[in-house]
Design a protein around this motif. Structure first.
Motif, PDB file in Angstrom:
ATOM      1  N   LEU A 139       0.913  -0.958   0.201  1.00  0.00           N
ATOM      2  CA  LEU A 139       0.075   0.064  -0.040  1.00  0.00           C
ATOM      3  C   LEU A 139       0.951   1.391  -0.056  1.00  0.00           C
ATOM      4  O   LEU A 139       0.575   2.165  -0.731  1.00  0.00           O
ATOM      5  CB  LEU A 139      -0.956   0.001   1.123  1.00  0.00           C
ATOM      6  CG  LEU A 139      -2.271  -0.711   1.252  1.00  0.00           C
ATOM      7  CD1 LEU A 139      -2.984  -0.511   2.462  1.00  0.00           C
ATOM      8  CD2 LEU A 139      -3.171  -0.086  -0.076  1.00  0.00           C
ATOM      9  N   ALA A 140       2.012   1.384   0.842  1.00  0.00           N
ATOM     10  CA  ALA A 140       2.879   2.246   0.763  1.00  0.00           C
ATOM     11  C   ALA A 140       3.525   2.542  -0.528  1.00  0.00           C
ATOM     12  O   ALA A 140       3.449   3.878  -1.063  1.00  0.00           O
ATOM     13  CB  ALA A 140       3.794   1.897   1.905  1.00  0.00           C
ATOM     14  N   ALA A 141       3.886   1.625  -1.103  1.00  0.00           N
ATOM     15  CA  ALA A 141       4.549   1.871  -2.335  1.00  0.00           C
ATOM     16  C   ALA A 141       3.639   2.155  -3.548  1.00  0.00           C
ATOM     17  O   ALA A 141       3.895   3.136  -4.311  1.00  0.00           O
ATOM     18  CB  ALA A 141       5.253   0.451  -2.891  1.00  0.00           C
ATOM     19  N   ALA A 142       2.463   1.812  -3.433  1.00  0.00           N
ATOM     20  CA  ALA A 142       1.546   2.060  -4.423  1.00  0.00           C
ATOM     21  C   ALA A 142       0.942   3.478  -4.222  1.00  0.00           C
ATOM     22  O   ALA A 142       0.854   4.373  -5.071  1.00  0.00           O
ATOM     23  CB  ALA A 142       0.209   1.121  -4.359  1.00  0.00           C
ATOM     24  N   SER A 143       0.888   3.972  -3.021  1.00  0.00           N
ATOM     25  CA  SER A 143       0.477   5.171  -2.773  1.00  0.00           C
ATOM     26  C   SER A 143       1.277   6.335  -3.057  1.00  0.00           C
ATOM     27  O   SER A 143       1.295   7.166  -3.602  1.00  0.00           O
ATOM     28  CB  SER A 143       0.158   5.165  -1.200  1.00  0.00           C
ATOM     29  OG  SER A 143      -1.325   4.659  -0.890  1.00  0.00           O
ATOM     30  N   GLY A 144       2.592   5.794  -2.751  1.00  0.00           N
ATOM     31  CA  GLY A 144       3.991   6.832  -3.079  1.00  0.00           C
ATOM     32  C   GLY A 144       3.935   7.063  -4.608  1.00  0.00           C
ATOM     33  O   GLY A 144       4.173   7.997  -4.958  1.00  0.00           O
ATOM     34  N   ALA A 145       3.980   5.943  -5.382  1.00  0.00           N
ATOM     35  CA  ALA A 145       3.929   5.801  -6.832  1.00  0.00           C
ATOM     36  C   ALA A 145       2.834   6.834  -7.326  1.00  0.00           C
ATOM     37  O   ALA A 145       3.105   7.579  -8.226  1.00  0.00           O
ATOM     38  CB  ALA A 145       4.108   4.502  -7.542  1.00  0.00           C
ATOM     39  N   ALA A 146       1.638   6.303  -7.023  1.00  0.00           N
ATOM     40  CA  ALA A 146       0.424   7.243  -7.576  1.00  0.00           C
ATOM     41  C   ALA A 146       0.591   8.755  -7.026  1.00  0.00           C
ATOM     42  O   ALA A 146       0.336   9.632  -7.873  1.00  0.00           O
ATOM     43  CB  ALA A 146      -0.793   6.588  -6.722  1.00  0.00           C
ATOM     44  N   GLY A 147       1.154   8.950  -5.695  1.00  0.00           N
ATOM     45  CA  GLY A 147       1.220  10.552  -5.416  1.00  0.00           C
ATOM     46  C   GLY A 147       2.029  11.306  -6.321  1.00  0.00           C
ATOM     47  O   GLY A 147       2.126  12.289  -6.753  1.00  0.00           O
ATOM     48  N   LEU A 148       3.340  10.650  -6.626  1.00  0.00           N
ATOM     49  CA  LEU A 148       4.342  11.176  -7.545  1.00  0.00           C
ATOM     50  C   LEU A 148       3.566  11.296  -9.056  1.00  0.00           C
ATOM     51  O   LEU A 148       4.205  12.281  -9.596  1.00  0.00           O
ATOM     52  CB  LEU A 148       5.722  10.451  -7.754  1.00  0.00           C
ATOM     53  CG  LEU A 148       6.325  10.289  -6.400  1.00  0.00           C
ATOM     54  CD1 LEU A 148       7.636   9.425  -6.395  1.00  0.00           C
ATOM     55  CD2 LEU A 148       6.808  11.664  -5.930  1.00  0.00           C
ATOM     56  N   ALA A 149       2.764  10.743  -9.504  1.00  0.00           N
ATOM     57  CA  ALA A 149       2.215  10.752 -10.571  1.00  0.00           C
ATOM     58  C   ALA A 149       0.877  11.760 -10.599  1.00  0.00           C
ATOM     59  O   ALA A 149       0.197  11.711 -11.607  1.00  0.00           O
ATOM     60  CB  ALA A 149       1.897   9.170 -11.270  1.00  0.00           C
ATOM     61  N   SER A 150       0.506  12.332  -9.566  1.00  0.00           N
ATOM     62  CA  SER A 150      -0.718  12.860  -9.284  1.00  0.00           C
ATOM     63  C   SER A 150      -0.571  14.589  -9.336  1.00  0.00           C
ATOM     64  O   SER A 150       0.587  14.943  -9.442  1.00  0.00           O
ATOM     65  CB  SER A 150      -1.549  12.524  -8.224  1.00  0.00           C
ATOM     66  OG  SER A 150      -1.734  11.286  -7.989  1.00  0.00           O
ATOM     67  N   GLU A 151      -1.358  15.075  -9.076  1.00  0.00           N
ATOM     68  CA  GLU A 151      -1.448  16.695  -8.888  1.00  0.00           C
ATOM     69  C   GLU A 151      -2.182  17.164  -7.948  1.00  0.00           C
ATOM     70  O   GLU A 151      -3.119  16.428  -7.505  1.00  0.00           O
ATOM     71  CB  GLU A 151      -1.675  17.419 -10.374  1.00  0.00           C
ATOM     72  CG  GLU A 151      -2.184  16.837 -11.485  1.00  0.00           C
ATOM     73  CD  GLU A 151      -2.227  17.281 -12.690  1.00  0.00           C
ATOM     74  OE1 GLU A 151      -3.555  18.080 -12.989  1.00  0.00           O
ATOM     75  OE2 GLU A 151      -1.393  17.585 -13.400  1.00  0.00           O
ATOM     76  N   GLY A 152      -1.991  18.386  -7.490  1.00  0.00           N
ATOM     77  CA  GLY A 152      -2.813  19.177  -6.428  1.00  0.00           C
ATOM     78  C   GLY A 152      -2.704  18.513  -5.132  1.00  0.00           C
ATOM     79  O   GLY A 152      -1.661  17.983  -4.804  1.00  0.00           O
ATOM     80  N   MET A 153      -3.664  18.699  -4.394  1.00  0.00           N
ATOM     81  CA  MET A 153      -3.908  18.028  -2.989  1.00  0.00           C
ATOM     82  C   MET A 153      -3.867  16.631  -3.090  1.00  0.00           C
ATOM     83  O   MET A 153      -3.007  16.083  -2.097  1.00  0.00           O
ATOM     84  CB  MET A 153      -5.241  18.525  -2.529  1.00  0.00           C
ATOM     85  CG  MET A 153      -5.348  18.167  -0.901  1.00  0.00           C
ATOM     86  SD  MET A 153      -4.074  18.989   0.086  1.00  0.00           S
ATOM     87  CE  MET A 153      -4.422  20.426   0.058  1.00  0.00           C
ATOM     88  N   ARG A 154      -3.949  15.986  -3.729  1.00  0.00           N
ATOM     89  CA  ARG A 154      -3.931  14.404  -3.903  1.00  0.00           C
ATOM     90  C   ARG A 154      -2.660  13.909  -3.852  1.00  0.00           C
ATOM     91  O   ARG A 154      -2.162  12.989  -3.376  1.00  0.00           O
ATOM     92  CB  ARG A 154      -4.667  13.623  -5.159  1.00  0.00           C
ATOM     93  CG  ARG A 154      -4.675  12.204  -5.067  1.00  0.00           C
ATOM     94  CD  ARG A 154      -5.372  11.713  -6.555  1.00  0.00           C
ATOM     95  NE  ARG A 154      -6.865  12.277  -6.463  1.00  0.00           N
ATOM     96  CZ  ARG A 154      -7.488  12.443  -7.392  1.00  0.00           C
ATOM     97  NH1 ARG A 154      -7.052  12.723  -8.391  1.00  0.00           N
ATOM     98  NH2 ARG A 154      -8.753  12.728  -7.208  1.00  0.00           N
TER      99      ARG A 154
END
Length: 256
Positions: free
Chosen positions: A153-168
């Motif tokens: 979960l941590a790895a997935a959230s981190g990878a998705a966070g780096l590929a997201s924008e804004g508050m997300r």
């Protein structure tokens, strides 16, 4: 009853009420009512409800210890309910990471989404082995698998966070930090605790399947001694608070 036990029980009851209230709020106001959110809301309802039940009727499975001398405190009942809830949570994790893949276009997240349910099934099998056989090594393996789930979960959230924008971005990176800390605490404290208990129980006779199932169905030792519950306070409180809030947070991913 020891005052510390009273405070802890009041805290668990307060968390149960708070969590149900949060779920009702999400169901009526905060949920975006998309297919993803509706599925997450249903799965979260099971998890929130079972955690509320378990917080009102706490028990320690292998030791057959409970707080209230009632059939609702039966070890097998609590473990069966927990199994259903934790598998629902694993499905939540799978949907969450799959949706992150769809939203960010990161393909390996879709692959990672398939890991949660098998890992959770393995954890439940290990847990049932421990409960039935009275061998704490099953709980140590179970907690190791849940730590691995948190790391995924941590790895997935981190990878998705780096590929997201804004508050997300910050929400997902914060989630990655929280899951990483959770995995570390689980390995450092929970796994260590169960390994220590196995050593202390080295002379306890292991039960075969049929006898173990019968034993966890009928035997319970109600106690309100603080010394008995003290070691359970930390993990139960975190489980019924941050664990439940994680389940609820997945419902509103698309709204964040």
């Amino acid at each position: 009853m020891d005052r510390r036990l009273v405070v802890w029980l009041a805290t668990l009851a307060g968390l149960a009420v708070l969590n149900v209230g949060l779920w009702l709020w999400m169901a009526s106001v905060a949920s975006p009512h998309t297919p993803y959110a509706e599925a997450q809301l249903l799965l979260s309802a099971v998890y929130v409800g079972v955690c509320g039940f378990r917080s009102l009727f706490p028990r320690v499975d292998l030791e057959r210890v409970c707080l209230w001398d009632t059939w609702l405190s039966a070890i097998v009942l609590g473990r069966a309910a927990a199994t259903i809830a934790e598998l629902c949570f694993a499905l939540q994790c799978s949907l969450f990471v799959q949706r992150l893949s769809d939203m960010t276009g990161v393909p390996f997240l879709a692959t990672a989404a398939h890991a949660f349910v098998p890992l959770a099934v393995g954890a439940e099998i290990a847990c049932w082995y421990a409960v039935v056989s009275l061998d704490h090594v099953g709980h140590a393996l179970e907690e190791t698998l849940w730590a691995l789930i948190m790391l995924v979960l941590a790895a997935a959230s981190g990878a998705a966070g780096l590929a997201s924008e804004g508050m997300r971005v910050w929400l997902l990176l914060g989630a990655a930090v929280i899951y990483t800390i959770g995995a570390g605490l689980t390995l450092a404290f929970d796994v260590t605790m169960y390994v220590g208990r196995r050593r202390a129980w080295a002379t306890v006779k292991r039960l075969p399947l049929a006898a173990g199932l019968r034993d966890c169905g009928v035997r319970r030792k109600p106690t309100r001694a603080w010394e008995v519950w003290r070691e359970e306070v930390a993990w139960m409180t975190l489980y019924f608070s941050i664990g439940v809030w994680t389940s609820l947070a997945m419902v509103i991913l698309e709204w964040a």
